[in-house]
Motif scaffolding. Structure first.
Motif, PDB file in Angstrom:
ATOM      1  N   GLY A 112       0.815  -1.217   0.000  1.00  0.00           N
ATOM      2  CA  GLY A 112       0.000   0.000   0.000  1.00  0.00           C
ATOM      3  C   GLY A 112       0.841   1.256   0.000  1.00  0.00           C
ATOM      4  O   GLY A 112       0.582   2.201  -0.744  1.00  0.00           O
ATOM      5  N   ARG A 113       1.872   1.272   0.837  1.00  0.00           N
ATOM      6  CA  ARG A 113       2.766   2.432   0.881  1.00  0.00           C
ATOM      7  C   ARG A 113       3.527   2.581  -0.440  1.00  0.00           C
ATOM      8  O   ARG A 113       3.703   3.691  -0.947  1.00  0.00           O
ATOM      9  CB  ARG A 113       3.724   2.317   2.067  1.00  0.00           C
ATOM     10  N   GLN A 114       3.968   1.465  -1.001  1.00  0.00           N
ATOM     11  CA  GLN A 114       4.690   1.494  -2.273  1.00  0.00           C
ATOM     12  C   GLN A 114       3.773   2.002  -3.391  1.00  0.00           C
ATOM     13  O   GLN A 114       4.197   2.780  -4.249  1.00  0.00           O
ATOM     14  CB  GLN A 114       5.211   0.096  -2.593  1.00  0.00           C
ATOM     15  N   LEU A 115       2.523   1.592  -3.368  1.00  0.00           N
ATOM     16  CA  LEU A 115       1.562   2.018  -4.386  1.00  0.00           C
ATOM     17  C   LEU A 115       1.405   3.540  -4.364  1.00  0.00           C
ATOM     18  O   LEU A 115       1.436   4.194  -5.411  1.00  0.00           O
ATOM     19  CB  LEU A 115       0.213   1.337  -4.128  1.00  0.00           C
ATOM     20  N   ILE A 116       1.273   4.118  -3.172  1.00  0.00           N
ATOM     21  CA  ILE A 116       1.142   5.572  -3.053  1.00  0.00           C
ATOM     22  C   ILE A 116       2.381   6.266  -3.616  1.00  0.00           C
ATOM     23  O   ILE A 116       2.276   7.204  -4.416  1.00  0.00           O
ATOM     24  CB  ILE A 116       0.942   5.999  -1.585  1.00  0.00           C
ATOM     25  N   VAL A 117       3.548   5.819  -3.199  1.00  0.00           N
ATOM     26  CA  VAL A 117       4.800   6.447  -3.634  1.00  0.00           C
ATOM     27  C   VAL A 117       4.934   6.378  -5.156  1.00  0.00           C
ATOM     28  O   VAL A 117       5.249   7.385  -5.811  1.00  0.00           O
ATOM     29  CB  VAL A 117       6.016   5.795  -2.943  1.00  0.00           C
ATOM     30  N   LEU A 118       4.694   5.210  -5.724  1.00  0.00           N
ATOM     31  CA  LEU A 118       4.828   5.060  -7.179  1.00  0.00           C
ATOM     32  C   LEU A 118       3.821   5.907  -7.931  1.00  0.00           C
ATOM     33  O   LEU A 118       4.163   6.580  -8.915  1.00  0.00           O
ATOM     34  CB  LEU A 118       4.686   3.582  -7.574  1.00  0.00           C
ATOM     35  N   TYR A 119       2.572   5.890  -7.493  1.00  0.00           N
ATOM     36  CA  TYR A 119       1.514   6.650  -8.161  1.00  0.00           C
ATOM     37  C   TYR A 119       1.848   8.142  -8.147  1.00  0.00           C
ATOM     38  O   TYR A 119       1.791   8.809  -9.177  1.00  0.00           O
ATOM     39  CB  TYR A 119       0.173   6.397  -7.480  1.00  0.00           C
ATOM     40  N   ARG A 120       2.211   8.662  -6.984  1.00  0.00           N
ATOM     41  CA  ARG A 120       2.511  10.093  -6.862  1.00  0.00           C
ATOM     42  C   ARG A 120       3.786  10.463  -7.620  1.00  0.00           C
ATOM     43  O   ARG A 120       3.873  11.545  -8.201  1.00  0.00           O
ATOM     44  CB  ARG A 120       2.602  10.508  -5.392  1.00  0.00           C
ATOM     45  N   ARG A 121       4.762   9.572  -7.654  1.00  0.00           N
ATOM     46  CA  ARG A 121       5.995   9.843  -8.399  1.00  0.00           C
ATOM     47  C   ARG A 121       5.710   9.899  -9.901  1.00  0.00           C
ATOM     48  O   ARG A 121       6.219  10.786 -10.596  1.00  0.00           O
ATOM     49  CB  ARG A 121       7.049   8.771  -8.110  1.00  0.00           C
ATOM     50  N   ILE A 122       4.904   8.977 -10.399  1.00  0.00           N
ATOM     51  CA  ILE A 122       4.543   8.991 -11.825  1.00  0.00           C
ATOM     52  C   ILE A 122       3.794  10.274 -12.157  1.00  0.00           C
ATOM     53  O   ILE A 122       4.071  10.923 -13.178  1.00  0.00           O
ATOM     54  CB  ILE A 122       3.710   7.745 -12.205  1.00  0.00           C
ATOM     55  N   GLU A 123       2.851  10.663 -11.297  1.00  0.00           N
ATOM     56  CA  GLU A 123       2.112  11.919 -11.491  1.00  0.00           C
ATOM     57  C   GLU A 123       3.070  13.110 -11.580  1.00  0.00           C
ATOM     58  O   GLU A 123       2.976  13.926 -12.497  1.00  0.00           O
ATOM     59  CB  GLU A 123       1.206  12.157 -10.276  1.00  0.00           C
ATOM     60  N   GLU A 124       3.962  13.196 -10.621  1.00  0.00           N
ATOM     61  CA  GLU A 124       4.907  14.311 -10.562  1.00  0.00           C
ATOM     62  C   GLU A 124       5.809  14.345 -11.791  1.00  0.00           C
ATOM     63  O   GLU A 124       6.027  15.398 -12.392  1.00  0.00           O
ATOM     64  CB  GLU A 124       5.760  14.177  -9.297  1.00  0.00           C
ATOM     65  N   ARG A 125       6.338  13.192 -12.190  1.00  0.00           N
ATOM     66  CA  ARG A 125       7.230  13.143 -13.359  1.00  0.00           C
ATOM     67  C   ARG A 125       6.494  13.477 -14.650  1.00  0.00           C
ATOM     68  O   ARG A 125       7.034  14.163 -15.517  1.00  0.00           O
ATOM     69  CB  ARG A 125       7.896  11.774 -13.466  1.00  0.00           C
ATOM     70  N   ALA A 126       5.271  12.995 -14.776  1.00  0.00           N
ATOM     71  CA  ALA A 126       4.478  13.284 -15.979  1.00  0.00           C
ATOM     72  C   ALA A 126       4.185  14.781 -16.069  1.00  0.00           C
ATOM     73  O   ALA A 126       4.327  15.390 -17.132  1.00  0.00           O
ATOM     74  CB  ALA A 126       3.189  12.480 -15.977  1.00  0.00           C
TER      75      ALA A 126
END
Length: 143
Positions: A112-126
């Motif tokens: 769950g924590r990894q999912l949040i980090v990955l999702y937000r990182r992809i958003e930020e990079r995009a």
């Protein structure tokens, strides 16, 4: 016989330039670009912005009920989203303990924590990678 008086409509106000409109807008009036990523499996949304926001609220409140309240949704809706998310993943994102004298509790798993980090990182990079195009696109929108 009196002559007819011809009246004319007032001249239209000059149109503002995009730069003038942008300068006079408040932040609430300005066009906003929002990225709404989803991971789907068939027609089901396995991961999306609502589920990620719910995970963040569960992490903050340690309770599905409190997380639901914080997000303005019913407990049932929050529980269904968590259940759907857990069933969509290889490993659950959320674990819940049964209520008792001190109530239950809800925790995010490492997934769950990894999912949040990955999702937000992809958003930020995009958003970062497309910053100039986003600026140009929103400049085309009037408010």
């Amino acid at each position: 016989m009196p002559s007819a008086v011809k009246t004319s409509a007032p001249a239209p106000a000059p149109r503002s330039s995009v730069a003038e409109k942008s300068a006079s807008r408040t932040s609430a009036d300005r066009p906003q670009f929002r990225l709404r990523m989803r991971v789907t499996v068939g027609e089901a949304i396995a991961v999306g912005p609502g589920k990620v926001a719910l995970l963040e609220a569960v992490e903050a409140h340690r309770s599905i009920s409190a997380a639901a309240k914080a997000l303005g949704m019913s407990y049932r809706r929050a529980w269904l989203l968590v259940d759907e998310l857990n069933r969509s993943l290889k490993e659950p994102a959320v674990t819940a303990a049964a209520g008792g004298v001190h109530g239950g509790g809800t925790e995010l798993t490492d997934v769950g924590r990894q999912l949040i980090v990955l999702y937000r990182r992809i958003e930020e990079r995009a958003m970062s990678a497309c910053e100039e195009d986003i600026r140009r696109l929103t400049a085309l929108v009037s408010a």
